[in-house]
Design an enzyme around this catalytic site. Structure first.
Site, PDB file in Angstrom:
ATOM      1  CG  ASN A  85      -1.803  -1.246   1.268  1.00 41.98           C
ATOM      2  OD1 ASN A  85      -1.732  -2.002   2.219  1.00 41.98           O
ATOM      3  ND2 ASN A  85      -2.563  -1.499   0.202  1.00 41.98           N
ATOM      4  CB  ILE A  92       1.276   6.084   3.419  1.00 45.57           C
ATOM      5  CG1 ILE A  92       2.729   5.937   3.860  1.00 45.57           C
ATOM      6  CG2 ILE A  92       0.399   5.042   4.098  1.00 45.57           C
ATOM      7  CD1 ILE A  92       2.953   6.227   5.315  1.00 45.57           C
ATOM      8  CB  CYS A  93      -2.294   3.832  -0.501  1.00 43.43           C
ATOM      9  SG  CYS A  93      -3.960   3.480  -1.013  1.00 43.43           S
ATOM     10  CG  LEU A  94      -3.754   4.611   6.475  1.00 41.17           C
ATOM     11  CD1 LEU A  94      -3.991   3.104   6.543  1.00 41.17           C
ATOM     12  CD2 LEU A  94      -2.707   4.982   7.531  1.00 41.17           C
TER      13      LEU A  94
END
Lengths: 157, 1236
Positions: A85, A92-94
């Site tokens: 991710n 960051i893919c959050l």
């Protein structure tokens, strides 16, 4: 930078100093005169014990936009960070860091840091951000674990 | 016991069975028995315990629950049953009020919104509550309560937990009934529960309507007029009033207060709060007087009285804290009670301030209390209350000088509570507090707060802490520190301004002394840890908020300068204290092991925080701070000639702190003075002494220090020391566990053994050293080229020593390679490179041959070593890449030509040697088998080792791809293509036996994708056709379609061609293959994997748009779509699969439809129409099947109107993003779904 943003960042710094989880660090960068650059922080996220991420502290940069906390900070690992991710650029893919998803102005730096730590060992296979780690995580777990452990050595405490 | 009744009872197992009973009475004793079994340890097995719980829960939920609850509470001398009875009331009430809440909601009464002027009061269905029932339950509970309280008082029964449970039940009734009925306050079910309780306690009467404001004052009057605490009943009643109040307000606060209406909160605030304030004022006033009045009588009777008083004070402080919590919640809630009612807030904060001042007298009288009254638990509660107030509710006290002045005095003035209390704590451990000779008036007060104008580090505190000091004691001292800190931080800028007046110096001295308590931090004291944050915040006032301070000083710049000077002096003192605090107790092996075994994280965190503090204060103190630490190092270097462990400790601490300050340096603030200071260390025999110490900590910290001064190496002065520094680091690498010591003391540990620790540290040190080397090499690569010959010996060890960790080997090789890369003479560069490559080649060949001929047994270590050697080649490739930032200016034109020529010729055949290594690992059949057949005995599920070989070989080839000039890793395209093809053929042979090898095929697809991506411009149609034929088209039906990973990775490779240079695929020589590809991708649209669909969709979109296609390509594709009906077919397959796919896939299909519209508008309508005709035909055929009819498995048939409407909507969208919305709507209706 708005006064709201400054006040909030000062409060975040105060709260972080007062209470932050063991092994984590987060501090604003410094200008050359020693004053704080409150909008740009450096942080370290320890891998959870007893996981393949353990015994390392992963470096992060956190950039707060002028209209923080209306908009979330941009949180990045170093480029090329190996995780399903994390984009190749390190971003960051959050969901809690995504304005269109779960970001709320009340989310604190501590929650972000803990959220990122949680993400390390609990990737979301439905939100791939890079191919090598995503593919290995889903389809070749031994290779994935091996590469994560190699990366942990790179960032070993 | 009647056995038939027992049997009947045992048979009751469902709620229906219980509810259908005519009477519960015969079973009541059995329920009580069961409860006692449940609460008696080890009386039931786990299985029976669960069944028992389940059965009792059924009774609690049954129609007989109230009967059961009353019966259980009435049983004399059976606390278990009594408690379960109270609990059964709770279950009943929760059920009752949850229903009530639902009724309210169903009547659309929104009880959580703030008041509006137009509230429709009539909507509230008050009648939905059965008030008679509620009245009955409340009376029952109050009757039980008074009996239990009397039992408690008269028979000394320990039933407090049951009483508290009943208070909770009453609280539940009061809160819920009041909240629902609040609009009509005159008809509230229960006016004031505290008054009702008082009436019950004093007169044994039950009255829920009592609202007599004089009742509490009258009751309190009887206490105050009778100062004899023998009147214990009244004191106990007082305790119960407080206890009930506390439970009530905690219950209200448990929920977010905003779920209750403004009216409710207002009611609570104006009635309940006011009466409680009155009660608390009385207690704080009178009980303190009582303690004082009796301070000379230490007889038993008085001890009892003091116990009662302390119990009441404790409960009242707890209740006060609960109110403060409630106020905090109110403030943060959306009710904005304060904003709306300014008058109320003024009045109420004033009464709180009065209470806070009253409570202070409990602290201020601490010194005069007799010893038995120095109840530290109560003091601790009060301290926590104030700390919480300053941290969370400081709005209450801000600008309240009456309180603030008082508190300030109390904390800091001589012979006031602050100094007396802390010294009392330091002299008396908790278990000594009642001993006769320990009095608060002891004269040896150790922490001075007498006037002292120079912040000395002379702390005459003698805290007498030792290793056995208990944690509670540490926490008490820490709480006191936190109180001071939280108070001062309310307005730290104002506090900083106090530095202006010398007369305030004693305050700062007091804080310095507190910070400087004796003892090892974390182990013996926590206070210095608590103060780190405070001192940092104080420093930052001058660094980041000096403008605010200046405003406070009426813009008097001279005053600001004076404050700054004093702060620098103060912080210099503080820095000295913390330097001492972080010394590692290397001279005390036991203490060191205690820290390592039990407190390592906390101690590390402490040292880290101190290091951050030094970084924070550096901008204020500047070079003198750095110089001080350097001087300390120089002094200890001199002293280390005597090898004192004390010197090692001090050296380590100074280096540790310097590392942190070093992070602040940039070219802007790094100057000659600092440069000379650092040089001064290296002008001594510092590095030799460090290495000679054999001390892990000193070596490790020195290693980190060396990598933290990268800015030093960028200056000529620093460069002079590079060689010795690197030499030191390489020597550290060769240190092993046998040469590193823990401390100079004898080993004495029952836990982690010293040898274990040292072994771990040896590994850790190696990692640290390798990282430092790597960092220095990366930063100073250009300056290090002259040292390369000296690295040969190190390289030999690193490559040939099996025991060096693979990661470290690879890291070092990469670092050295990056130095080699920075030599701009290719001949010289090549000489060094040859040495490296030859060493690896020789070693790897020897090992492979030895394994092959059986002279070396292959185990995991050997296997990992072999892979590591191959990876070293990759690391050389990475190290040899041109750095991005200097690529343009690296070579002059002449040098570039020379470099290009040199590597085109490759006179030392470096490239061949690299290829030899690759071939040796991956092509040599015997060596291949070593990897293919190796099974890791520790984990047979692991990946096949040959995958690692292929992965690394592909990465080695990939390392040269981005290079613009022909370096050692830049190979001819054909070499790469041949490798891909050869290995593909090779692996396919084995893949049926070992599916784990499929990973290798993906590595090969990825490598080819990289080649195409980088070199598409120069690749020929023949090269591409030949390669694709051999690895893709030949296997498309037999292998690739069978594995989704192959589909995806091969598709990604194809996408690169279609995007970058479609003519490589779309050309007359490749027609049949291209048709194969089209079919492949029509079929892929039927797959349900998201990634596959994404790539397939991208393929079609790229093909339709052909952005980089030449004219022939465009003509061919156009013909294909229109004349060969691929367009029609694509539309059909897209629509067919979109309809039955997941909703989340609609955009993926939708993008294809958008692309079709964009390119083929004229045909768009026709293609959709004919697609739906085909879809309908298929559906009709499907629906005609009897089996499908029988199973109701019928497909939808779209009528003309629906299709036309869809077409109309799509046409209106004109290929915009709205197409996706239209298709989503269509998908929903097709699947009989609605979008909520």
């Amino acid at each position: 930078m708005s006064s709201l943003c400054i006040n909030r960042l000062q409060e975040e710094r105060k709260q972080w100093r007062k209470d932050h989880p063991f092994g984590f660090f987060a501090k604003p960068n410094k200008n050359s005169d020693g004053s704080l650059d409150l909008q740009n922080w450096t942080a370290g996220i320890p891998g959870k014990p007893n996981t393949i991420w353990a015994n390392a502290v992963y470096p992060l940069t956190i950039s707060f936009p002028d209209d923080y906390p209306s908009r979330p900070p941009k949180v990045k690992f170093p480029g090329g960070f190996y995780h399903p991710n994390i984009y190749p650029s390190g971003t960051i893919c959050l969901s809690i860091l995504n304005e269109a998803q779960d970001w709320r102005p009340a989310i604190t730096l501590k929650q972000i840091a803990l959220g990122v730590q949680e993400l390390l060992d609990s990737p979301n296979p439905d939100s791939p951000a890079q191919e090598p780690a995503w593919r290995a995580f889903g389809k070749d777990r031994p290779t994935y674990e091996k590469k994560v452990k190699e990366q942990a050595l790179k960032y070993a405490k | 016991m009647d056995t038939s009744a027992v049997d009947d009872f045992d048979r009751l197992s469902t709620l229906d069975q219980i509810n259908s009973l005519n009477s519960i009475h015969p079973f009541l004793p059995h329920i009580s028995n069961l409860i006692n079994k449940l609460y008696t340890p080890n009386s039931l097995s786990n299985f029976d315990l669960i069944n028992c719980q389940k059965k009792l829960q059924l009774f609690q939920k049954s129609l007989f629950s109230l009967t059961i609850a009353n019966y259980l509470l009435d049983i004399p001398n059976d606390l278990n049953s009594n408690f379960f009875g109270a609990l059964t009331f709770t279950v009943y009430l929760n059920h009752l009020f949850s229903n009530q809440f639902d009724i309210a909601k169903n009547n659309k009464i929104i009880i959580n919104i703030p008041e509006t002027d137009n509230d429709d009061d009539e909507d509230i269905d008050n009648n939905s509550i059965d008030y008679n029932l509620l009245n009955q339950i409340t009376s029952q509970l109050l009757n039980h309560l008074i009996r239990l309280i009397n039992n408690n008082l008269l028979k000394n029964t320990n039933n407090n937990f049951i009483i508290k449970k009943i208070y909770s039940n009453l609280s539940l009734i009061y809160i819920n009934s009041t909240n629902i009925n609040i609009k009509n306050s005159d008809s509230l079910f229960w006016k004031n529960p505290i008054l009702s309780l008082l009436l019950l306690l004093s007169s044994n009467k039950i009255n829920l309507n009592i609202n007599d404001n004089n009742l509490i004052p009258n009751f309190l009057n009887t206490i105050s007029t009778n100062t004899n605490t023998d009147d214990s009943y009244n004191y106990d009643y007082l305790y119960h009033l407080l206890n009930f109040s506390n439970i009530l307000i905690e219950d209200i606060s448990k929920f977010n207060v905003s779920i209750y209406s403004y009216d409710f909160n207002s009611h609570i605030y104006n009635n309940f709060f006011q009466s409680n304030i009155y009660l608390l004022s009385f207690i704080f006033n009178n009980n303190i007087k009582n303690i004082n009045n009796n301070n000379n009588n230490n007889n038993n009777n008085n001890i009892n009285n003091y116990q009662i008083i302390n119990k009441i004070i404790t409960e009242s402080v707890t209740t006060f804290q609960s109110w403060l919590n409630y106020i905090s919640l109110l403030k943060s809630s959306s009710l904005q009670l304060y904003k709306q009612h300014n008058k109320t807030i003024n009045a109420d904060t004033n009464s709180i301030i009065d209470l806070l001042i009253l409570l202070l007298s409990f602290l201020s009288n601490f010194n005069t209390f007799p010893l038995i009254n120095k109840n530290l638990e109560t003091i601790q509660l009060i301290i926590q209350l104030y700390t919480n107030l300053f941290e969370v509710n400081n709005f209450i006290v801000s600008n309240k000088s009456s309180f603030n002045d008082h508190f300030f005095l109390l904390l800091f003035h001589q012979n006031q509570w602050g100094s007396i209390y802390i010294n009392y704590l330091l002299r008396n451990s908790l278990n000594q507090k009642i001993t006769a000779d320990s009095t608060a008036n002891s004269t040896t007060t150790n922490i001075n707060n007498n006037n002292n104008n120079n912040f000395t580090d002379d702390n005459d505190l003698d805290s007498e802490f030792d290793d056995d000091n208990d944690e509670d004691h540490l926490l008490l001292v820490s709480s006191f520190a936190n109180l001071i800190i939280s108070y001062l931080e309310i307005d730290i800028i104002k506090f900083a301004s106090l530095l202006l007046q010398d007369s305030n110096d004693y305050i700062f001295q007091f804080l310095i002394n507190l910070t400087d308590l004796n003892g090892v931090p974390i182990i013996n004291e926590l206070i210095s840890r608590d103060f780190i944050e405070f001192w940092s915040n104080l420093s930052e006032v001058l660094i980041d908020n000096s403008d605010l301070l200046l405003t406070l000083l009426n813009n008097n710049a001279d005053d600001l300068i004076k404050i700054k000077k004093k702060l620098v002096l103060l912080l210099s003192n503080i820095s000295q204290i913390y330097w001492n605090k972080i010394l590692l107790p290397l001279n005390d092996s036991n203490l060191l092991l205690k820290i390592i075994n039990y407190n390592k994280d906390e101690f590390d965190s402490y040292r880290n925080d101190v290091a951050d503090f030094f970084e924070t204060i550096y901008p204020l103190i500047g070079a003198p701070l750095y110089k001080n630490l350097i001087n300390n190092i120089l002094t200890n270097i001199d002293d280390t000639k005597t090898s004192s462990i004390q010197n090692i400790m001090q050296l380590e601490a100074s280096l540790y702190l310097l590392i942190s300050i070093n992070t602040s340096f940039s070219e802007d603030n790094f100057n000659l003075e600092l440069l000379n200071l650092i040089s001064s260390i290296f002008n001594t025999n510092f590095l030799d002494l460090v290495l000679g110490s054999n001390n892990y900590y000193l070596i490790s910290t020195t290693v980190r220090f060396l990598s933290s001064i990268e800015i030093f190496y960028k200056h000529n002065i620093g460069l002079d020391y590079l060689e010795s520094i690197l030499y030191f680091l390489f020597r550290c690498l060769s240190l092993n566990a046998n040469t590193i010591s823990l401390s100079d003391s004898n080993e004495n540990s029952n836990h982690l053994s010293k040898s274990d620790l040292v072994l771990n540290w040896s590994n850790s040190l190696q990692f640290s050293v390798s990282k430092s080397i790597s960092r220095i090499c990366d930063e100073c690569r250009y300056s290090l080229t002259k040292f390369l010959p000296k690295f040969d010996k190190i390289l030999f060890i690193v490559i040939n020593n099996l025991d060096i960790h693979n990661f470290i080997r690879e890291k070092i090789i990469n670092s050295i390679s990056s130095i080699i890369q920075s030599i701009n003479d290719p001949q010289l560069q090549c000489n060094h490179l040859l040495n490296l490559i030859d060493s690896i080649h020789l070693k790897s060949t020897n090992i492979l041959n030895s394994v092959e001929n059986g002279t070396l047994i292959l185990d995991e270590q050997i296997m990992n070593y072999l892979v590591s050697l191959l990876k070293c080649v990759l690391e050389i490739g990475k190290g040899m890449q041109f750095p991005d930032e200097i690529e343009d200016s690296f070579f002059s034109a002449q040098e570039e030509l020379k470099y290009t020529e040199y590597w085109s010729n490759d006179s030392l055949v470096i490239k061949s040697k690299i290829l030899d290594i690759i071939s040796n690992y991956s092509v040599n059949p015997k060596h291949q088998m070593i990897f293919l057949n190796y099974n890791n005995p520790n984990n047979s599920e692991k990946t096949n080792s040959f995958n690692d070989v292929i992965d690394n070989c592909c990465s080695i080839f990939r390392a040269g791809l981005p290079e613009k000039l022909p370096g050692p890793f830049v190979f001819d395209d054909n070499i790469l293509l041949e490798f891909v093809v050869a290995q593909f053929d090779n692996i396919v042979q084995f893949i049926t036996k070992d599916r784990r090898l499929s990973i290798s095929l993906i590595y090969l697809f990825d490598l080819l994708r990289s080649v195409l991506n980088t070199n598409y411009k120069r690749l020929s149609v023949d090269q591409v056709n030949l390669t694709l034929n051999k690895i893709f088209f030949n296997y498309i039906d037999t292998l690739i379609k069978s594995d989704i990973d192959f589909v995806e990775s091969s598709l990604q490779m194809i996408l690169v061609i279609i995007e970058k240079k479609p003519s490589l695929l779309i050309n007359p020589d490749n027609i049949s293959n291209f048709n194969l590809l089209l079919n492949f991708n029509l079929n892929n649209l039927m797959r349900n994997e998201k990634q596959t669909l994404k790539f397939t969709s991208k393929f079609w979109i790229l093909l339709i748009q052909l952005k980089n296609g030449d004219r022939e390509c465009h003509d061919y594709v156009k013909k294909l779509f229109i004349e060969n009906k691929v367009g029609n077919q694509l539309m059909l397959v897209t629509l067919q699969n979109m309809i039955k796919s997941d909703r989340s896939n609609i955009p993926v299909y939708g993008e294809i439809i958008r692309a079709l519209f964009g390119k083929f508008q004229l045909y768009f309508k026709t293609w959709i129409t004919s697609s739906f005709e085909a879809i309908n035909q298929e559906a009709q055929f499907h629906n005609s099947s009897e089996i499908n009819q029988a199973n109701s498995d019928l497909k939808i048939i779209y009528n003309t109107q629906t299709v036309n409407l869809l077409i109309q909507k799509l046409l209106v969208c004109k290929g915009s993003k709205k197409v996706i919305t239209v298709l989503k709507e269509f998908w929903l209706s097709s699947n009989n779904l609605y979008d909520y």
